[in-house]
Design a protein around this motif. Structure first.
Motif, short mmCIF file in Angstrom:
data_model
loop_
_atom_site.label_atom_id
_atom_site.label_comp_id
_atom_site.label_asym_id
_atom_site.label_seq_id
_atom_site.Cartn_x
_atom_site.Cartn_y
_atom_site.Cartn_z
N PRO A 116 1.08 -1.34 0.10
CA PRO A 116 -0.22 -0.06 0.13
C PRO A 116 0.95 0.74 -0.07
CG PRO A 116 -0.93 -1.17 1.63
CD PRO A 116 0.41 -1.92 1.51
N ALA A 117 2.33 1.15 0.66
CA ALA A 117 3.12 2.37 0.68
C ALA A 117 3.33 3.32 -0.73
CB ALA A 117 3.94 2.25 1.80
N MET A 118 4.17 1.12 -1.13
CA MET A 118 4.70 1.14 -2.84
C MET A 118 2.30 2.43 -3.72
SD MET A 118 5.63 -1.42 -5.46
CE MET A 118 3.27 -1.64 -5.52
N LEU A 119 2.13 1.72 -3.98
CA LEU A 119 0.56 1.87 -4.59
C LEU A 119 0.60 3.90 -4.28
CD1 LEU A 119 -1.40 -0.44 -4.19
CD2 LEU A 119 0.41 0.24 -6.20
N GLY A 120 0.75 4.22 -2.78
CA GLY A 120 0.87 5.72 -1.76
C GLY A 120 1.76 6.87 -2.74
N ALA A 121 2.57 5.97 -2.50
CA ALA A 121 3.98 6.62 -3.47
C ALA A 121 3.95 7.23 -5.26
CB ALA A 121 5.14 6.33 -2.47
N LEU A 122 3.85 5.69 -5.38
CA LEU A 122 3.66 5.59 -6.55
C LEU A 122 2.77 7.18 -7.35
CD1 LEU A 122 4.05 2.82 -8.49
CD2 LEU A 122 5.48 4.24 -8.37
N ALA A 123 1.24 7.31 -6.60
CA ALA A 123 -0.10 7.72 -6.82
C ALA A 123 0.28 9.65 -6.52
CB ALA A 123 -1.03 7.54 -6.42
N SER A 124 1.42 9.95 -5.90
CA SER A 124 1.70 11.02 -4.85
C SER A 124 2.47 11.41 -6.08
CB SER A 124 1.73 11.18 -3.72
OG SER A 124 3.37 10.38 -3.47
N GLY A 125 3.63 10.29 -6.42
CA GLY A 125 4.51 10.68 -7.39
C GLY A 125 4.03 11.72 -8.30
N LEU A 126 3.16 10.44 -9.08
CA LEU A 126 2.55 11.19 -10.32
C LEU A 126 2.14 12.61 -9.94
CD1 LEU A 126 2.22 10.20 -13.04
CD2 LEU A 126 -0.21 8.84 -12.47
N TRP A 127 1.24 12.60 -8.85
CA TRP A 127 0.89 13.72 -8.81
C TRP A 127 1.35 15.18 -8.79
CZ3 TRP A 127 0.24 18.23 -5.24
CH2 TRP A 127 -0.98 18.66 -5.92
N LEU A 128 2.41 14.15 -7.88
CA LEU A 128 3.06 15.97 -7.59
C LEU A 128 3.99 16.65 -9.00
CD1 LEU A 128 4.85 15.17 -4.52
CD2 LEU A 128 4.25 17.32 -4.97
N THR A 129 4.50 15.14 -10.42
CA THR A 129 4.97 15.37 -11.45
C THR A 129 4.28 15.96 -12.27
OG1 THR A 129 6.05 13.26 -10.88
CG2 THR A 129 5.96 14.29 -13.05
N VAL A 130 2.78 15.50 -12.25
CA VAL A 130 1.47 16.44 -12.73
C VAL A 130 1.49 18.03 -12.50
CG1 VAL A 130 -0.52 16.28 -14.02
CG2 VAL A 130 0.47 14.38 -13.94
N ALA A 131 1.31 18.37 -11.00
CA ALA A 131 0.94 18.94 -10.84
C ALA A 131 2.23 20.00 -10.66
CB ALA A 131 0.82 19.64 -9.14
N SER A 132 3.59 19.72 -10.53
CA SER A 132 4.60 21.02 -11.02
C SER A 132 5.28 20.74 -12.23
CB SER A 132 5.57 19.67 -9.91
OG SER A 132 5.91 19.92 -8.65
N GLY A 133 4.39 20.08 -13.15
CA GLY A 133 4.73 20.64 -13.82
C GLY A 133 6.50 20.14 -14.90
N TRP A 134 6.90 19.38 -14.43
CA TRP A 134 8.15 18.67 -14.55
C TRP A 134 8.01 17.81 -15.34
CZ3 TRP A 134 7.97 16.68 -8.64
CH2 TRP A 134 8.32 17.25 -7.87
N PHE A 135 7.49 17.06 -16.48
CA PHE A 135 6.99 16.85 -17.71
C PHE A 135 7.97 17.11 -18.69
CE2 PHE A 135 5.31 12.19 -15.97
CZ PHE A 135 5.94 11.94 -16.00
N LEU A 136 6.62 18.26 -18.59
CA LEU A 136 6.91 19.62 -19.46
C LEU A 136 8.08 21.04 -19.35
CD1 LEU A 136 3.12 20.29 -19.45
CD2 LEU A 136 4.46 18.75 -20.46
#
Length: 132
Positions: free
Chosen positions: A48-68
């Motif tokens: 569950p920690a892995m799933l939460g870390a992946l989900a929150s990491g994806l959210w942070l990546t998108v919200a911070s605009g790091w991909f773009l």
């Protein structure tokens, strides 16, 4: 939740996940009932920690605009995270198979433990320094 709240949650979940993966990597060195307890811990906490870390990491990546924004460190971090994810799955599966067949799962765990520790250290360095 604010960005800092999600970031804090991500860090806590990543620490729990990392501790669980490193425990899985040392499990073949510990005989007996410990492997059954570790399997329960993995099912109830590490996964569950892995799933939460992946989900929150994806959210942070998108919200911070790091991909773009051309921050290529995030792609290196994602590759390392995927390697840790695979390690988690392989080690959990090996421990589960060993506990079901009552065999000794000893393998090259010292090497794997070193690789796991370096992987988590690399993730921390990439996330905090954002070198490229």
């Amino acid at each position: 939740m604010t960005l800092l709240s999600i970031k804090s949650l991500h860090i806590v979940l990543a620490i729990l996940w990392g501790a669980g993966v490193l425990a899985l990597l040392t499990a073949p060195q510990v005989p007996g009932k410990t492997s059954e307890q570790l399997l329960r811990w993995t099912a109830r906490v590490t996964t569950p920690a892995m799933l939460g870390a992946l989900a929150s990491g994806l959210w942070l990546t998108v919200a911070s605009g790091w991909f773009l924004s051309g921050m290529f460190w995030i792609f290196a971090k994602i590759l390392i995270v995927l390697a840790v994810l695979a390690t988690h799955g392989f080690q959990h599966g090996a421990l589960l198979r060993a506990s079901l067949s009552k065999t000794d799962p000893r393998s090259s765990t010292v090497r794997n433990l070193g690789i796991g520790a370096v992987a988590f250290a690399s993730i921390v360095v990439l996330a905090t320094m954002k070198p490229f």
